[in-house]
Write a protein that holds these residues in place. Sequence first.
Motif, PDB file in Angstrom:
ATOM      1  N   ASP A 169      -6.428  -0.416  -8.971  1.00 10.13           N
ATOM      2  CA  ASP A 169      -5.132   0.184  -8.635  1.00 10.13           C
ATOM      3  C   ASP A 169      -4.895   0.130  -7.131  1.00 10.13           C
ATOM      4  OD1 ASP A 169      -4.720   0.901 -11.330  1.00 10.13           O
ATOM      5  OD2 ASP A 169      -5.636   2.880 -11.046  1.00 10.13           O
ATOM      6  N   LEU A 170      -5.940   0.426  -6.357  1.00 11.05           N
ATOM      7  CA  LEU A 170      -5.820   0.431  -4.906  1.00 11.05           C
ATOM      8  C   LEU A 170      -5.559  -0.975  -4.366  1.00 11.05           C
ATOM      9  CD1 LEU A 170      -8.711   2.902  -4.050  1.00 11.05           C
ATOM     10  CD2 LEU A 170      -6.277   3.316  -3.763  1.00 11.05           C
ATOM     11  N   ALA A 171      -6.234  -1.958  -4.921  1.00 13.35           N
ATOM     12  CA  ALA A 171      -6.025  -3.339  -4.485  1.00 13.35           C
ATOM     13  C   ALA A 171      -4.585  -3.768  -4.756  1.00 13.35           C
ATOM     14  CB  ALA A 171      -7.009  -4.271  -5.190  1.00 13.35           C
ATOM     15  N   ARG A 172      -4.064  -3.410  -5.936  1.00  7.83           N
ATOM     16  CA  ARG A 172      -2.661  -3.740  -6.254  1.00  7.83           C
ATOM     17  C   ARG A 172      -1.712  -3.053  -5.281  1.00  7.83           C
ATOM     18  NH1 ARG A 172      -4.383  -3.785 -11.807  1.00  7.83           N
ATOM     19  NH2 ARG A 172      -4.205  -1.523 -11.905  1.00  7.83           N
ATOM     20  N   ALA A 173      -2.007  -1.799  -4.957  1.00 11.56           N
ATOM     21  CA  ALA A 173      -1.136  -1.040  -4.062  1.00 11.56           C
ATOM     22  C   ALA A 173      -1.097  -1.671  -2.669  1.00 11.56           C
ATOM     23  CB  ALA A 173      -1.611   0.407  -3.970  1.00 11.56           C
ATOM     24  N   ILE A 174      -2.255  -2.057  -2.150  1.00  8.18           N
ATOM     25  CA  ILE A 174      -2.309  -2.689  -0.833  1.00  8.18           C
ATOM     26  C   ILE A 174      -1.516  -3.986  -0.838  1.00  8.18           C
ATOM     27  CG2 ILE A 174      -3.867  -3.838   0.807  1.00  8.18           C
ATOM     28  CD1 ILE A 174      -5.962  -1.697   0.029  1.00  8.18           C
ATOM     29  N   LEU A 175      -1.633  -4.732  -1.930  1.00  9.20           N
ATOM     30  CA  LEU A 175      -0.908  -5.999  -2.046  1.00  9.20           C
ATOM     31  C   LEU A 175       0.600  -5.767  -2.106  1.00  9.20           C
ATOM     32  CD1 LEU A 175      -1.233  -9.064  -2.335  1.00  9.20           C
ATOM     33  CD2 LEU A 175      -1.329  -8.733  -4.820  1.00  9.20           C
ATOM     34  N   VAL A 176       1.031  -4.775  -2.877  1.00  7.53           N
ATOM     35  CA  VAL A 176       2.465  -4.466  -2.984  1.00  7.53           C
ATOM     36  C   VAL A 176       3.013  -4.015  -1.632  1.00  7.53           C
ATOM     37  CG1 VAL A 176       4.121  -2.815  -3.959  1.00  7.53           C
ATOM     38  CG2 VAL A 176       2.497  -3.974  -5.450  1.00  7.53           C
ATOM     39  N   LEU A 177       2.281  -3.146  -0.953  1.00  8.21           N
ATOM     40  CA  LEU A 177       2.724  -2.698   0.366  1.00  8.21           C
ATOM     41  C   LEU A 177       2.830  -3.872   1.345  1.00  8.21           C
ATOM     42  CD1 LEU A 177       0.672   0.604   0.734  1.00  8.21           C
ATOM     43  CD2 LEU A 177       3.166   0.419   0.736  1.00  8.21           C
ATOM     44  N   LEU A 178       1.873  -4.775   1.279  1.00  7.16           N
ATOM     45  CA  LEU A 178       1.854  -5.920   2.176  1.00  7.16           C
ATOM     46  C   LEU A 178       3.013  -6.865   1.876  1.00  7.16           C
ATOM     47  CD1 LEU A 178       0.150  -7.207   4.453  1.00  7.16           C
ATOM     48  CD2 LEU A 178      -1.141  -8.407   2.678  1.00  7.16           C
ATOM     49  N   GLU A 179       3.216  -7.173   0.609  1.00  7.75           N
ATOM     50  CA  GLU A 179       4.237  -8.150   0.225  1.00  7.75           C
ATOM     51  C   GLU A 179       5.649  -7.572   0.256  1.00  7.75           C
ATOM     52  OE1 GLU A 179       2.633 -11.586  -2.623  1.00  7.75           O
ATOM     53  OE2 GLU A 179       2.860  -9.674  -3.643  1.00  7.75           O
ATOM     54  N   GLN A 180       5.812  -6.384  -0.311  1.00  8.30           N
ATOM     55  CA  GLN A 180       7.151  -5.846  -0.505  1.00  8.30           C
ATOM     56  C   GLN A 180       7.668  -5.045   0.682  1.00  8.30           C
ATOM     57  OE1 GLN A 180       8.923  -6.712  -3.135  1.00  8.30           O
ATOM     58  NE2 GLN A 180       7.225  -7.785  -4.101  1.00  8.30           N
ATOM     59  N   SER A 181       6.768  -4.331   1.381  1.00  4.66           N
ATOM     60  CA  SER A 181       7.204  -3.466   2.478  1.00  4.66           C
ATOM     61  C   SER A 181       6.719  -3.936   3.840  1.00  4.66           C
ATOM     62  CB  SER A 181       6.713  -2.031   2.229  1.00  4.66           C
ATOM     63  OG  SER A 181       7.240  -1.515   1.019  1.00  4.66           O
ATOM     64  N   LYS A 182       5.920  -5.021   3.870  1.00  7.22           N
ATOM     65  CA  LYS A 182       5.359  -5.543   5.125  1.00  7.22           C
ATOM     66  C   LYS A 182       4.547  -4.469   5.843  1.00  7.22           C
ATOM     67  CE  LYS A 182       8.025  -8.753   3.731  1.00  7.22           C
ATOM     68  NZ  LYS A 182       7.491  -9.590   2.644  1.00  7.22           N
ATOM     69  N   VAL A 183       3.790  -3.702   5.053  1.00  7.75           N
ATOM     70  CA  VAL A 183       2.997  -2.582   5.553  1.00  7.75           C
ATOM     71  C   VAL A 183       1.517  -2.854   5.314  1.00  7.75           C
ATOM     72  CG1 VAL A 183       2.421  -0.153   5.165  1.00  7.75           C
ATOM     73  CG2 VAL A 183       4.813  -0.870   5.239  1.00  7.75           C
ATOM     74  N   ILE A 184       0.693  -2.658   6.336  1.00 12.45           N
ATOM     75  CA  ILE A 184      -0.757  -2.782   6.171  1.00 12.45           C
ATOM     76  C   ILE A 184      -1.341  -1.384   6.005  1.00 12.45           C
ATOM     77  CG2 ILE A 184      -2.910  -3.448   7.292  1.00 12.45           C
ATOM     78  CD1 ILE A 184      -1.410  -5.671   8.681  1.00 12.45           C
ATOM     79  N   ALA A 185      -2.018  -1.177   4.894  1.00 12.92           N
ATOM     80  CA  ALA A 185      -2.624   0.124   4.598  1.00 12.92           C
ATOM     81  C   ALA A 185      -4.087  -0.067   4.258  1.00 12.92           C
ATOM     82  CB  ALA A 185      -1.912   0.797   3.439  1.00 12.92           C
ATOM     83  N   GLU A 186      -4.906   0.905   4.646  1.00 12.85           N
ATOM     84  CA  GLU A 186      -6.293   0.902   4.194  1.00 12.85           C
ATOM     85  C   GLU A 186      -6.328   1.490   2.781  1.00 12.85           C
ATOM     86  OE1 GLU A 186      -8.783   4.152   6.098  1.00 12.85           O
ATOM     87  OE2 GLU A 186      -7.099   4.025   7.490  1.00 12.85           O
ATOM     88  N   PRO A 187      -7.399   1.259   2.016  1.00 14.10           N
ATOM     89  CA  PRO A 187      -7.425   1.741   0.633  1.00 14.10           C
ATOM     90  C   PRO A 187      -7.166   3.237   0.500  1.00 14.10           C
ATOM     91  CG  PRO A 187      -9.168   0.137   0.963  1.00 14.10           C
ATOM     92  CD  PRO A 187      -8.563   0.381   2.319  1.00 14.10           C
ATOM     93  N   ALA A 188      -7.821   4.066   1.318  1.00 13.46           N
ATOM     94  CA  ALA A 188      -7.606   5.513   1.225  1.00 13.46           C
ATOM     95  C   ALA A 188      -6.173   5.885   1.568  1.00 13.46           C
ATOM     96  CB  ALA A 188      -8.575   6.244   2.150  1.00 13.46           C
ATOM     97  N   GLY A 189      -5.532   5.072   2.411  1.00 18.63           N
ATOM     98  CA  GLY A 189      -4.155   5.354   2.792  1.00 18.63           C
ATOM     99  C   GLY A 189      -3.137   4.943   1.760  1.00 18.63           C
ATOM    100  N   ALA A 190      -3.556   4.148   0.777  1.00 19.14           N
ATOM    101  CA  ALA A 190      -2.632   3.612  -0.217  1.00 19.14           C
ATOM    102  C   ALA A 190      -2.722   4.315  -1.568  1.00 19.14           C
ATOM    103  CB  ALA A 190      -2.904   2.113  -0.412  1.00 19.14           C
ATOM    104  N   VAL A 191      -3.467   5.421  -1.648  1.00 17.53           N
ATOM    105  CA  VAL A 191      -3.693   6.034  -2.960  1.00 17.53           C
ATOM    106  C   VAL A 191      -2.406   6.571  -3.588  1.00 17.53           C
ATOM    107  CG1 VAL A 191      -6.136   6.586  -2.643  1.00 17.53           C
ATOM    108  CG2 VAL A 191      -4.404   8.206  -1.864  1.00 17.53           C
ATOM    109  N   GLY A 192      -1.480   7.077  -2.776  1.00 15.21           N
ATOM    110  CA  GLY A 192      -0.226   7.580  -3.323  1.00 15.21           C
ATOM    111  C   GLY A 192       0.575   6.471  -3.964  1.00 15.21           C
ATOM    112  N   VAL A 193       0.655   5.334  -3.297  1.00 18.62           N
ATOM    113  CA  VAL A 193       1.345   4.170  -3.857  1.00 18.62           C
ATOM    114  C   VAL A 193       0.632   3.682  -5.114  1.00 18.62           C
ATOM    115  CG1 VAL A 193       1.965   1.764  -3.410  1.00 18.62           C
ATOM    116  CG2 VAL A 193       2.297   3.502  -1.632  1.00 18.62           C
TER     117      VAL A 193
END
Length: 409
Positions: free
Chosen positions: A265-289
């Motif tokens: 789930d975290l890997a998918r979230a990081i990928l979505v943030l990167l692709e869709q929002s142009k946002v770089i997040a660490e795994p702990a930072g992406a848990v809400g997404v």
Amino acid sequence: MSAVPSLTEFENAAQSLAEVITRTPTLPSRALSDVLGAPVVLKMENLQRTGSFKIRGSAYRLSQLSAEERSRGVVAASAGNHAQGVALAAQTLGIQATIFVPLGIPVPKLLATRSYGAEVVLEGETVATSLRLAAEFAERTGAVIIHPFDHRDVVIGQGTLGLELLEDAPDVDTIVLGIGGGGLIAGVAAAVKAKAAELGRTVRIIGVQAENAAAMIPSLEAGYPVDIETKPTIADGILVARPGAIPFEIIKDLVDEVVTVTDDDLARAILVLLEQSKVIAEPAGAVGVAAILAGKVKASGTTMAVVSGGNIDPLLLQRVVSHGLAASGRYLTIRIPLPDRPGQLARVSELIAQAGANVIEAMHTRHGHGLQISEVFLELSVETRGAEHSEHTLDTLRHAGFQPIVVPD
């Protein structure tokens, strides 16, 4: 003194931190809004000074030290974000800081902590070892221990984020953010609930933990903080075996729900943030997404997900993106046994092209895997458009008489 800080305490802390922290932006996310079926906005604490929310609690805690305590210096233990927060806050206030970090700390976090002027002691395999060494150092030298989450001043400092959340999105109905030791969510929940009550409305708070380090749920069931045996997770920033006692007393009364997410789930979230929002997040930072994408959050008006940190090692980011593509069904590694005769590789490549997929990498071997003398193995890394397209590609090969074996990521 009440266990729950007052709204006035949060407002005073926000005022004192105004010159130290960055006012991070809040941005809408169309991709997540489509997933949830309701408006979703992102609070970008990954753009905070030091790359995470941690500077809030660290800076406020250090600002409350007496002159005598400051003269003794401070000591902390951390795998990264807390270390940077303490180091920068100490540098700003002219306090000597010593930070114990485990050997496995990501290199960017190590270098950043040193760049803020702290003395960094690299020793031990785990944060638990670093904490023990920090405690021994404090006893030996008199330095003040700055705990990452289990202190009232830290909770108040982290809670200043909650005031910003309501200012940035006055109509927010649900706030989703991570839980490690509990300092951030305790502070945010207390500040948000108090401010919302003053405004005559309610806001739901949902906490998210990594499935392999989910100490909060059993603690809430028990009614007190309990220890768990954690398992490896890419969300090292919230890899905590026991919630803090001070945050727990707030969380049990003010947090509405706690859910968990997997590393996939975290890997998918990081990928979505990167692709869709142009946002770089660490795994702990992406848990809400991750919780939104995994269907763990139900739509209820405007939802805000806090992207709490962006300090990800580039090498880990590379691996996480590959894993996220695989978890999303967009990157497929398959192994195909073939008879050892000319034309087989060309035939497989032709079928994959017909299916509309793209071969990224290929390996052709006659060795290992229990092969017979007349057999070879073809291992392919294939890019697809998603899970349905991956299955179509596999079916195309199967219908042609091949037997593709999916290799786990």
